[in-house]
Design an enzyme around this catalytic site. Structure first.
Site, mmCIF file in Angstrom:
data_model
loop_
_atom_site.group_PDB
_atom_site.id
_atom_site.type_symbol
_atom_site.label_atom_id
_atom_site.label_comp_id
_atom_site.label_asym_id
_atom_site.label_seq_id
_atom_site.Cartn_x
_atom_site.Cartn_y
_atom_site.Cartn_z
ATOM 1 N N CYS A 195 48.139 42.762 50.326
ATOM 2 C CA CYS A 195 47.364 43.602 51.160
ATOM 3 C C CYS A 195 47.146 42.999 52.531
ATOM 4 O O CYS A 195 46.513 43.897 53.450
ATOM 5 C CB CYS A 195 46.049 43.616 50.435
ATOM 6 S SG CYS A 195 46.024 44.318 48.794
ATOM 7 N N HIS A 238 40.568 45.866 55.635
ATOM 8 C CA HIS A 238 41.414 46.331 54.386
ATOM 9 C C HIS A 238 40.601 47.176 53.635
ATOM 10 O O HIS A 238 39.345 46.646 53.413
ATOM 11 C CB HIS A 238 42.042 45.014 54.001
ATOM 12 C CG HIS A 238 42.815 45.325 52.455
ATOM 13 N ND1 HIS A 238 43.501 46.531 52.487
ATOM 14 C CD2 HIS A 238 42.584 44.620 51.356
ATOM 15 C CE1 HIS A 238 44.141 46.392 51.230
ATOM 16 N NE2 HIS A 238 43.413 45.572 50.488
ATOM 17 N N ASN A 271 42.909 51.829 47.425
ATOM 18 C CA ASN A 271 43.512 50.499 48.333
ATOM 19 C C ASN A 271 45.118 50.913 48.358
ATOM 20 O O ASN A 271 45.885 50.897 47.307
ATOM 21 C CB ASN A 271 43.297 49.276 47.263
ATOM 22 C CG ASN A 271 43.798 48.190 47.662
ATOM 23 O OD1 ASN A 271 44.536 48.189 48.867
ATOM 24 N ND2 ASN A 271 43.397 46.993 47.230
HETATM 25 O O1 UT7 Z 1 43.651 44.495 48.009
HETATM 26 C C1 UT7 Z 1 43.811 43.117 47.346
HETATM 27 C C2 UT7 Z 1 42.157 42.680 46.909
HETATM 28 N N1 UT7 Z 1 41.835 43.262 45.859
HETATM 29 C C3 UT7 Z 1 40.257 43.402 45.758
HETATM 30 O O2 UT7 Z 1 39.874 43.250 46.797
HETATM 31 C C4 UT7 Z 1 39.763 44.050 44.436
HETATM 32 C C5 UT7 Z 1 38.514 42.933 44.276
HETATM 33 N N2 UT7 Z 1 37.809 43.461 43.009
HETATM 34 C C6 UT7 Z 1 36.998 44.833 43.121
HETATM 35 O O3 UT7 Z 1 37.314 45.487 43.681
HETATM 36 C C7 UT7 Z 1 36.245 44.633 41.688
HETATM 37 O O4 UT7 Z 1 36.060 43.476 41.037
HETATM 38 C C8 UT7 Z 1 36.669 45.903 40.733
HETATM 39 C C9 UT7 Z 1 36.517 47.071 41.229
HETATM 40 C C10 UT7 Z 1 38.194 45.476 40.531
HETATM 41 C C11 UT7 Z 1 35.975 45.705 39.248
HETATM 42 O O5 UT7 Z 1 34.601 45.902 39.731
HETATM 43 P P1 UT7 Z 1 33.619 44.758 38.946
HETATM 44 O O6 UT7 Z 1 32.244 45.268 39.449
HETATM 45 O O7 UT7 Z 1 33.824 43.448 39.413
HETATM 46 O O8 UT7 Z 1 33.631 45.153 37.214
HETATM 47 P P2 UT7 Z 1 34.241 44.146 36.346
HETATM 48 O O9 UT7 Z 1 35.567 43.887 36.277
HETATM 49 O O10 UT7 Z 1 33.267 42.975 36.203
HETATM 50 O O11 UT7 Z 1 33.799 45.220 35.014
HETATM 51 C C12 UT7 Z 1 32.458 45.555 34.614
HETATM 52 C C13 UT7 Z 1 32.762 46.571 33.511
HETATM 53 C C14 UT7 Z 1 33.586 45.831 32.211
HETATM 54 O O12 UT7 Z 1 33.092 46.503 31.117
HETATM 55 P P3 UT7 Z 1 32.376 45.284 30.267
HETATM 56 O O13 UT7 Z 1 32.902 44.224 30.049
HETATM 57 O O14 UT7 Z 1 31.032 45.011 31.086
HETATM 58 O O15 UT7 Z 1 31.738 45.974 29.037
HETATM 59 C C15 UT7 Z 1 34.981 46.681 32.577
HETATM 60 O O16 UT7 Z 1 35.511 46.636 31.475
HETATM 61 O O17 UT7 Z 1 33.348 47.530 34.139
HETATM 62 C C16 UT7 Z 1 34.478 47.935 32.906
HETATM 63 N N3 UT7 Z 1 35.483 48.682 33.724
HETATM 64 C C17 UT7 Z 1 35.574 50.135 33.951
HETATM 65 N N4 UT7 Z 1 34.737 50.919 33.358
HETATM 66 C C18 UT7 Z 1 34.985 52.378 33.542
HETATM 67 C C19 UT7 Z 1 36.636 48.191 34.683
HETATM 68 N N5 UT7 Z 1 37.331 49.124 34.859
HETATM 69 C C20 UT7 Z 1 36.626 50.257 34.584
HETATM 70 C C21 UT7 Z 1 37.149 51.762 34.767
HETATM 71 N N6 UT7 Z 1 36.035 52.693 34.492
HETATM 72 N N7 UT7 Z 1 38.170 52.118 35.588
#
Ligand code: UT7
Length: 323
Positions: A114, A250, A280
Site C-alpha cells: 500500500c 492512502h 482500499n
Molecule cells: O492498506 C494497508 C493498511 N491496512 C489498514 O490500514 C487496515 C487497518 N485496520 C482497519 O482498518 C480495521 O482494523 C478493520 C476495518 C480491519 C477492522 O476494524 P476494527 O474496528 O479494528 O474491528 P475489529 O477487527 O476489532 O473487529 C470488531 C468486531 C469483531 O467481532 P467481535 O470479535 O467483537 O465479536 C469482528 O469479528 O467486528 C467483527 N467484524 C465484522 N463484523 C461485521 C470484522 N469484520 C466484520 C465485517 N462485518 N465485515
C-alpha cells in the site's frame, strides 16, 4: 538552480463493475452499516474477469499522458507500484510500456504494497534529479480482488481494484519551498512486522495465496507511523502542517485518515477522501485520489500536497510536493 520532479499530468482508470456493501450481505455475516461505520467504505470497483493490473495501468497512463499533452515516446521511464502484477515476471511496468507502444526507455515495478506509490514517487524523483530520466510515468495499479479470501469478512469487504498515474517531468526550481514539484520524501520499512499484513502464497508455495491481516494491530501502527512520517517529510522540506493545502492519504479506512489528520493538525476539509467510492486499492489509492482531487477542483496548481501511506512489510512513508 535546482532540478525538481514536477507533475505535468494525472489520470486514472476504474473498472466498470461497482460493488456496493450490501452485495456482501448475501454471502457473509456482515452489513452495510458495519462496513460504513468501521471503515467509511460504501462501494468499490472490481476488475472484470480477465481484466489485469497492466491493462488498468495502461489506461490510467494514457489519461495522464493526455492530461500532460504528451505521447508515449516522450516518456523515458515507467515506474509501476503494484503487488498484483499480472505474472511473476515480466514486470507489469514492461507490459504497460508495450501496451502504450513505447519504443524506448525503461520500465520496472516497485513492490511496497500500500506504500508502493510513495516509494515509486521517491524513486522517480531520484531518477529525475540524478539526470537518468527527464520524464517518468509513475503509476499505482492493483487487482486486490484476486487476493481475497471471500469467506473472511474481516478483509474481503475492504479492498478494491483500480489504477492511477502521474507524469513527472524535470523542471528547474530555485531550491525554495515555493518551487513546484517534489520537495521532500521520507520512506521506511520494518520487516519484523511481516505477519501483520501478508499474502500466504507466492513462488515458495506455488499458489497466488490470500491476503491475511491483523487489522487492529495494523490500525495502531498506521495512525502512529503515518503522522510521524508526515511530520518528518514536512521537516525535511522545511515546512509545517500549517503550510499544507491538501493531505492526499492512502485510502484504507476513514478512521485512520481522520486520526492521522488530527495528529497532523490539518482539518478534514483539507484532506482528499475517496475511500467511500474506491475502498482500499493499495498502491493505486493515492494516484486515484490525486486524479479525483483534481477532477473535483480540490487540488489546484501551486497547492502544497502531503501524501502518506502504510502497508504490508510493514512499509510506510510520505512525500511533500507542490502541485
Ligand atoms: O492498506 C494497508 C493498511 N491496512 C489498514 O490500514 C487496515 C487497518 N485496520 C482497519 O482498518 C480495521 O482494523 C478493520 C476495518 C480491519 C477492522 O476494524 P476494527 O474496528 O479494528 O474491528 P475489529 O477487527 O476489532 O473487529 C470488531 C468486531 C469483531 O467481532 P467481535 O470479535 O467483537 O465479536 C469482528 O469479528 O467486528 C467483527 N467484524 C465484522 N463484523 C461485521 C470484522 N469484520 C466484520 C465485517 N462485518 N465485515
Amino acid at each position: 538552480m535546482t532540478i525538481r520532479a514536477v507533475v505535468r499530468g494525472v489520470g486514472h482508470y476504474l473498472p466498470e463493475r461497482i460493488v456496493p456493501n450490501a452485495e456482501f450481505e448475501a454471502s457473509l455475516d456482515t452489513s452495510d452499516d458495519w462496513i460504513r461505520t468501521r471503515t467509511g467504505i460504501e462501494r468499490r470497483h472490481f476488475a472484470a474477469e480477465g481484466e489485469t493490473t497492466s491493462q488498468m495501468a495502461t489506461k490510467a497512463a494514457r489519461h495522464a499522458l493526455d492530461a500532460a499533452g504528451l505521447e508515449p515516446d516522450d516518456i523515458d521511464a515507467v515506474v509501476l507500484a503494484t503487488s498484483t502484477a499480472d505474472f511473476t515476471f515480466p514486470s507489469a511496468a514492461t507490459m504497460v510500456q508495450a501496451g502504450l507502444g513505447m519504443r524506448g526507455g525503461f520500465a520496472f515495478d516497485v513492490q511496497a504494497v500500500c506504500a508502493g506509490f510513495v516509494f515509486a514517487l521517491t524513486n522517480a524523483d531520484a531518477l529525475i534529479r540524478a539526470g537518468v530520466a527527464q520524464r517518468v510515468l509513475v503509476i499505482g495499479a492493483e487487482t486486490f480482488s484476486r487476493l481475497m479470501d471471500w469467506t473472511d469478512r474481516s478483509t474481503c469487504v475492504l479492498f478494491g481494484d483500480g489504477a492511477g498515474a502521474v507524469v513527472l517531468e524535470a523542471g528547474t526550481g530555485t531550491g525554495s519551498t515555493a518551487d513546484r514539484g517534489i520537495l521532500a520524501a521520507d520512506i521506511h520499512s520494518d520487516g519484523r512486522h511481516r505477519e501483520l499484513l501478508h499474502v500466504d502464497g507466492g513462488v515458495s508455495t506455488g499458489t497466488t495465496g490470500h491476503l491475511r491481516m491483523a487489522g487492529k494491530e495494523v490500525f495502531r501502527h498506521a495512525v502512529e507511523k503515518l503522522s510521524e512520517t508526515g511530520h518528518a517529510a514536512l521537516d525535511k522540506a522545511g515546512l509545517c502542517s500549517a503550510d499544507v493545502d491538501w493531505i492526499v492519504p492512502h485510502q484504507a479506512n476513514l478512521r485512520i485518515i481522520t486520526a492521522t489528520a488530527q495528529r497532523m493538525q490539518v482539518p478534514m476539509d483539507r484532506v482528499v477522501v475517496t475511500v467511500q467510492d474506491h475502498g482500499n486499492t493499495s498502491a493505486a489509492s493515492i494516484p486515484l485520489a490525486l486524479s479525483v482531487g483534481v477532477a473535483r477542483g480540490q487540488i489546484k496548481p501551486g497547492d502544497l500536497l502531503l501524501t502518506e501511506a502504510i502497508g504490508g512489510g510493514l512499509a510506510w512513508g510520505a512525500v511533500v510536493l507542490r502541485w
